[in-house]
Design a protein around this motif. Sequence first.
Motif, PDB file in Angstrom:
ATOM      1  N   ALA A  87       0.825  -1.204   0.000  1.00 56.85           N
ATOM      2  CA  ALA A  87       0.000   0.000   0.000  1.00 56.85           C
ATOM      3  C   ALA A  87       0.860   1.255   0.000  1.00 56.85           C
ATOM      4  CB  ALA A  87      -0.939  -0.007   1.198  1.00 56.85           C
ATOM      5  N   LEU A  88       1.951   1.248   0.790  1.00 56.08           N
ATOM      6  CA  LEU A  88       2.846   2.402   0.809  1.00 56.08           C
ATOM      7  C   LEU A  88       3.480   2.637  -0.564  1.00 56.08           C
ATOM      8  CD1 LEU A  88       4.698   1.967   4.244  1.00 56.08           C
ATOM      9  CD2 LEU A  88       2.794   3.492   3.703  1.00 56.08           C
ATOM     10  N   ILE A  89       3.933   1.549  -1.204  1.00 50.99           N
ATOM     11  CA  ILE A  89       4.589   1.676  -2.503  1.00 50.99           C
ATOM     12  C   ILE A  89       3.609   2.169  -3.556  1.00 50.99           C
ATOM     13  CG2 ILE A  89       5.727   0.374  -4.323  1.00 50.99           C
ATOM     14  CD1 ILE A  89       6.883  -1.445  -2.134  1.00 50.99           C
ATOM     15  N   GLN A  90       2.437   1.546  -3.603  1.00 53.33           N
ATOM     16  CA  GLN A  90       1.460   1.929  -4.612  1.00 53.33           C
ATOM     17  C   GLN A  90       0.972   3.367  -4.414  1.00 53.33           C
ATOM     18  OE1 GLN A  90       1.022   0.336  -7.204  1.00 53.33           O
ATOM     19  NE2 GLN A  90       1.432  -1.824  -6.784  1.00 53.33           N
ATOM     20  N   THR A  91       0.844   3.781  -3.190  1.00 48.75           N
ATOM     21  CA  THR A  91       0.399   5.158  -2.919  1.00 48.75           C
ATOM     22  C   THR A  91       1.432   6.161  -3.413  1.00 48.75           C
ATOM     23  OG1 THR A  91      -0.852   4.430  -0.981  1.00 48.75           O
ATOM     24  CG2 THR A  91      -0.282   6.764  -1.105  1.00 48.75           C
ATOM     25  N   LEU A 105       8.234   4.176 -14.139  1.00 52.24           N
ATOM     26  CA  LEU A 105       8.306   3.551 -12.823  1.00 52.24           C
ATOM     27  C   LEU A 105       8.476   2.046 -13.016  1.00 52.24           C
ATOM     28  CD1 LEU A 105       5.427   5.454 -10.990  1.00 52.24           C
ATOM     29  CD2 LEU A 105       7.884   5.895 -10.826  1.00 52.24           C
ATOM     30  N   PRO A 106       9.495   1.421 -12.426  1.00 50.65           N
ATOM     31  CA  PRO A 106       9.690  -0.030 -12.567  1.00 50.65           C
ATOM     32  C   PRO A 106       8.592  -0.791 -11.852  1.00 50.65           C
ATOM     33  CG  PRO A 106      11.223   0.880 -10.971  1.00 50.65           C
ATOM     34  CD  PRO A 106      10.533   2.055 -11.601  1.00 50.65           C
ATOM     35  N   ASP A 107       8.405  -2.029 -12.251  1.00 49.94           N
ATOM     36  CA  ASP A 107       7.380  -2.883 -11.659  1.00 49.94           C
ATOM     37  C   ASP A 107       7.783  -3.282 -10.234  1.00 49.94           C
ATOM     38  OD1 ASP A 107       5.921  -2.772 -13.989  1.00 49.94           O
ATOM     39  OD2 ASP A 107       6.873  -4.589 -14.822  1.00 49.94           O
ATOM     40  N   VAL A 108       6.765  -3.519  -9.433  1.00 46.79           N
ATOM     41  CA  VAL A 108       6.991  -3.928  -8.045  1.00 46.79           C
ATOM     42  C   VAL A 108       7.387  -5.396  -8.020  1.00 46.79           C
ATOM     43  CG1 VAL A 108       5.929  -4.131  -5.762  1.00 46.79           C
ATOM     44  CG2 VAL A 108       5.282  -2.243  -7.283  1.00 46.79           C
ATOM     45  N   PRO A 109       8.399  -5.790  -7.207  1.00 45.37           N
ATOM     46  CA  PRO A 109       8.800  -7.206  -7.127  1.00 45.37           C
ATOM     47  C   PRO A 109       7.666  -8.094  -6.644  1.00 45.37           C
ATOM     48  CG  PRO A 109      10.463  -5.775  -6.158  1.00 45.37           C
ATOM     49  CD  PRO A 109       9.263  -4.915  -6.422  1.00 45.37           C
ATOM     50  N   GLU A 110       7.739  -9.382  -6.976  1.00 44.34           N
ATOM     51  CA  GLU A 110       6.706 -10.335  -6.611  1.00 44.34           C
ATOM     52  C   GLU A 110       6.826 -10.822  -5.167  1.00 44.34           C
ATOM     53  OE1 GLU A 110       4.181 -11.108  -8.376  1.00 44.34           O
ATOM     54  OE2 GLU A 110       4.786 -10.030 -10.180  1.00 44.34           O
ATOM     55  N   GLU A 116      12.055  -6.768   2.427  1.00 44.64           N
ATOM     56  CA  GLU A 116      12.668  -6.689   1.107  1.00 44.64           C
ATOM     57  C   GLU A 116      11.926  -5.697   0.213  1.00 44.64           C
ATOM     58  OE1 GLU A 116      13.768  -9.653  -2.650  1.00 44.64           O
ATOM     59  OE2 GLU A 116      13.043 -10.464  -0.735  1.00 44.64           O
ATOM     60  N   LEU A 117      10.604  -5.678   0.302  1.00 42.25           N
ATOM     61  CA  LEU A 117       9.825  -4.737  -0.476  1.00 42.25           C
ATOM     62  C   LEU A 117      10.174  -3.290  -0.106  1.00 42.25           C
ATOM     63  CD1 LEU A 117       6.250  -6.336  -0.567  1.00 42.25           C
ATOM     64  CD2 LEU A 117       7.681  -5.789  -2.535  1.00 42.25           C
ATOM     65  N   TRP A 118      10.312  -3.038   1.167  1.00 34.47           N
ATOM     66  CA  TRP A 118      10.579  -1.677   1.589  1.00 34.47           C
ATOM     67  C   TRP A 118      11.983  -1.235   1.198  1.00 34.47           C
ATOM     68  CZ3 TRP A 118       7.693   2.161   2.539  1.00 34.47           C
ATOM     69  CH2 TRP A 118       8.224   3.332   3.119  1.00 34.47           C
ATOM     70  N   ARG A 119      12.969  -2.163   1.283  1.00 34.90           N
ATOM     71  CA  ARG A 119      14.326  -1.819   0.854  1.00 34.90           C
ATOM     72  C   ARG A 119      14.355  -1.498  -0.647  1.00 34.90           C
ATOM     73  NH1 ARG A 119      15.818  -6.030   4.381  1.00 34.90           N
ATOM     74  NH2 ARG A 119      15.833  -7.481   2.598  1.00 34.90           N
ATOM     75  N   TRP A 120      13.617  -2.286  -1.412  1.00 37.52           N
ATOM     76  CA  TRP A 120      13.551  -2.016  -2.849  1.00 37.52           C
ATOM     77  C   TRP A 120      12.941  -0.645  -3.116  1.00 37.52           C
ATOM     78  CZ3 TRP A 120       9.187  -1.055  -5.780  1.00 37.52           C
ATOM     79  CH2 TRP A 120       9.388  -0.970  -7.157  1.00 37.52           C
ATOM     80  N   PHE A 121      11.889  -0.346  -2.391  1.00 35.45           N
ATOM     81  CA  PHE A 121      11.198   0.926  -2.609  1.00 35.45           C
ATOM     82  C   PHE A 121      12.093   2.105  -2.216  1.00 35.45           C
ATOM     83  CE2 PHE A 121       8.493   4.315  -0.729  1.00 35.45           C
ATOM     84  CZ  PHE A 121       7.902   4.761  -1.894  1.00 35.45           C
ATOM     85  N   ALA A 122      12.748   2.027  -1.051  1.00 31.42           N
ATOM     86  CA  ALA A 122      13.507   3.169  -0.538  1.00 31.42           C
ATOM     87  C   ALA A 122      14.812   3.368  -1.302  1.00 31.42           C
ATOM     88  CB  ALA A 122      13.788   2.983   0.950  1.00 31.42           C
TER      89      ALA A 122
END
Length: 596
Positions: A87-91, A105-110, A116-122
């Motif tokens: 939700a944070l990433i998509q927002t 914008l690159p695609d979000v990892p699966e 891991e998601l947050w590290r990728w985002f930040a």
Amino acid sequence: MNLSANPYAPEQPCSDPERFFGRAETFAFLRQALHSEQTPILIGGRGMGKTSVLLQLPFQLEARYLTAYLDLAELRHTYSLSAFAVALIQTARQALRTAEPSLYLPDVPETQDAAELWRWFAKTHLTPIFDVMRRFQRLIYCFDNAQHLLDAVQRGDLPSDLIDSLGALCREEKRIGIVFTFDAAAEPRLASYALLAEPLNQHRLPPLSDAEARQLITQPCASFYALSDDVVGALQAYSGGQPYLLQWLCALLWERAAARNFAAPDRNDVSAILPRALQVCSALFDSLWQNATPSEQAALIALTQARRGAPATLEELHTWLIHESEDAPHMVTLAAALRSLEYRGAVRSAPESAYALSSGLLYLWLQAKAELPSAPLNVEHTSVRRAALPIALIAIASASIALLVAALTSHLSSGAATLQPTHTLALNLEGTQRALSLTQTFQALPTNTPTATLTFTASPTRTSTVTATASPTRTFTVTATASPTRTFTATPTFTASPTRTFTATPTFTASPTRTFTVTSTFTASPTRAFTATAAATLTATDTLTPSLTATFTATPSQTFMPTATITPSSTQTHTATATPTRAVMPSATSTALPPF
């Protein structure tokens, strides 16, 4: 109702800056907090406009801030940590696309690993974006209805340290900030989290001021009709400045005017829309009532019934509750309930330490709640209290009678002489009945009898014209300390008894003002040792009894400086001079204050 044509939209937050009015202080608070890299928190009840404020931030903040709105009331955002991270990433991605549609914008990892998601985002996603979009320096997350985030943590759906992790993220990554909004009912829970507990970062949304409410009432409909001051005042009174209630009243009034070709509404039209307004706003009032404690519910009923909605003091409300309820809250409990309701926007303070309901619609809704709630735990049980004293007196009287009867029976059985008639039993019963009858006055309503402590400072003003001729007897205690330079030892023979007449006219200025004329005659035939230089201190205590019935005792400090020439038989003349602290010559005037 055709909401698409209606300029008022009570069920939708306001995202159009042209139709948003007021809240200048709130936006100033948010700008200051974000500028100092703090975490601002908005607190308010339902319908106070928290969501609308967040939606207006893009138009109120500086251009370097990029806002990303996230409504945490949607369960899909908080049921797990990975869902929250997504939700944070998509927002953020949505906010970036809105600001820069051509940005890739690159695609979000699966992966479902939240860390891991947050590290990728930040690191992989957010940092390059900020490097490219240099006009944005900070990303501000707007977490609306954040009490649901606390609920998810409490349920265990989210980690217990999630709030602390968000705080650490803001400290480590200075380009990310957060703005929270919380319902007023969740405010006590904020103290459990370091990120949310700072009072200086909290801001309560108050009702709209009269000027802000007038803008919201008159400007959206200005192209259709004009409202009189009487109608505007009525709408303000029924809404109490609460944006949700005000939007509904204006929307219903606009719909009624539209049905009559937009004829200007009057007070009759305002009265006509009230039943419908109560119906659509009942959910708001139901929530307030259900979340209120029994003491708060009793306070709301008392504010409605005690003076028919007019402002009432704490004492008046407590007196009414004692009269109407067998389980009235204690006055301290009632005061705490009123403060809690005022803090939540249901009650407002009135002049002269009085309280009133915040809106006329709430008053109309509470009129249907005529029945007082069940008693809270901390109550004054007035019925038990009223009956306690009579029951105790009856029990004491019964015990006394039983003891007396037992004593009489024992005495008779021991063969004692015939008892003389006695009226003790009758007198005791009569006294007991009189005491019982007196205790029935406890049922009277309490009367506020103020106990005044008056301090009287009397400054008597006596106007007397006293003409007193007194020959007082003055007793002089003379203490003379002589340091002679020459000592003459002589036994003078006085051929004459000199008569010294001092005519002193001291004027005593006081309240009252009295003038005494004293004539003193001294006759002395002493045998004296004369010293050339003598210092004498005379302390005279005079008691003057003039024709007036008052007796004044004056202790003046008077020193006389007479110059006496004594001619003894030896034809030698000696002159003695006394040097006092204050000289009073014959016919001198002195001022003294007689004691009262």
